[in-house]
Design an enzyme around this catalytic site. Structure first.
Site, PDB file in Angstrom:
ATOM      1  N   HIS A 143       0.828  -1.206   0.000  1.00 21.78           N
ATOM      2  CA  HIS A 143       0.000   0.000   0.000  1.00 21.78           C
ATOM      3  C   HIS A 143       0.866   1.261   0.000  1.00 21.78           C
ATOM      4  CE1 HIS A 143      -3.302  -2.705   0.913  1.00 21.78           C
ATOM      5  NE2 HIS A 143      -4.157  -1.700   0.884  1.00 21.78           N
ATOM      6  N   HIS A 146       1.360  -3.500   9.368  1.00 18.45           N
ATOM      7  CA  HIS A 146       2.782  -3.509   9.031  1.00 18.45           C
ATOM      8  C   HIS A 146       3.587  -2.912  10.173  1.00 18.45           C
ATOM      9  CE1 HIS A 146       2.689  -4.760   4.791  1.00 18.45           C
ATOM     10  NE2 HIS A 146       1.576  -4.065   4.694  1.00 18.45           N
TER      11      HIS A 146
END
Length: 266
Positions: free
Chosen positions: A169, A211
């Site tokens: 992303h 993440h």
């Protein structure tokens, strides 16, 4: 009438029951938000003076990375500190997913009104595919485990990710932001909007505990550099038409040669 002793015992039992219920709810909430469990990356960061300075530095940086990632995961579940805005953060996260970007780019490419617009959309589609392949390659090489998901979701069910480094992303947001700034955006307000969107998408991955901080940081740097490669390999309509015509001509020549050989044998 009940005796004082029995009344005291009943009150004590009720208090113990309520305390047990409270402790169960706390344990349940904490277990549902344990998004950095033992399987994620909670390795032993202990160091000794006999280890090389590079190993000591790396372990120290990884410990900081894990600590900072835990602090930023405030939307990991509804019971988190900022759990009330979790749906909004997930919506921002979805805006950086590759599927809607590819669908929107291909649709705009097919509905383009001018050759210039179609050429830009064609290169954006190629850039998205390039980003997807490069991120997958780096993830396969590094093989860093993602933080443990705190709950099953629709996207995580259909798009299972095993590795976290780098953040796809973040790389996609940085690459698309630089692409838009160079090719489509021409006002200061739109530039600010594009940069803000890229920053929010990257931040959403940390807030949702998807993440680690280093995953997002490297993803941003990787996506920023990817546009330079896209710019060098820019595909024009003239080049594409020439390549298609050359390929079609070679196939026709081979077919004609095959027919001549068959006629010669007969």
């Amino acid at each position: 009438m009940s005796s004082p002793g029995s009344r005291r015992n009943s009150c004590r039992g009720a208090a113990c029951g309520s305390r047990a219920t409270f402790e169960y709810q706390v344990r349940r909430r904490s277990s549902s938000c344990s998004y950095f469990a033992s399987g994620a990356q909670t390795g032993d960061f202990s160091v000794s003076l006999s280890q090389p300075i590079f190993t000591v530095t790396l372990r120290f940086l990884l410990a900081i990375d894990l600590w900072l990632s835990k602090r930023l995961g405030v939307c990991a579940c509804e019971g988190s500190a900022w759990g009330s805005i979790r749906p909004l953060v997930r919506l921002v996260e979805f805006s950086g997913h590759v599927i809607p970007w590819l669908i929107g780019t291909v649709y705009t490419l097919l509905r383009g009104r001018s050759v210039e617009e179609q050429e830009i959309m064609l290169n954006l589609a190629l850039a998205l595919i390039l980003d997807l392949l490069l991120v997958r390659l780096v993830k396969t090489l590094v093989r860093r485990r993602m933080p443990t998901q705190n709950r099953s979701e629709i996207l995580s069910t259909f798009f299972v990710e095993r590795y976290s480094f780098p953040s796809g992303h973040a790389s996609r947001a940085a690459m698309c932001a630089r692409f838009f700034l160079a090719q489509l955006v021409d006002t200061d307000s739109m530039r600010l909007l594009v940069v803000g969107w890229a920053a929010l998408v990257s931040l959403s991955r940390l807030l949702l505990a998807r993440h680690y901080v280093t995953d997002v940081g490297f993803g941003l740097a990787m996506g920023y550099c990817q546009y330079s490669l896209v710019e060098r390999l820019w595909v024009t309509w003239d080049w594409l038409q020439d390549a298609l015509l050359i390929g079609l001509g070679e196939r026709l020549n081979r077919a004609c040669d095959g027919l001549w050989m068959i006629d010669g044998k007969h």
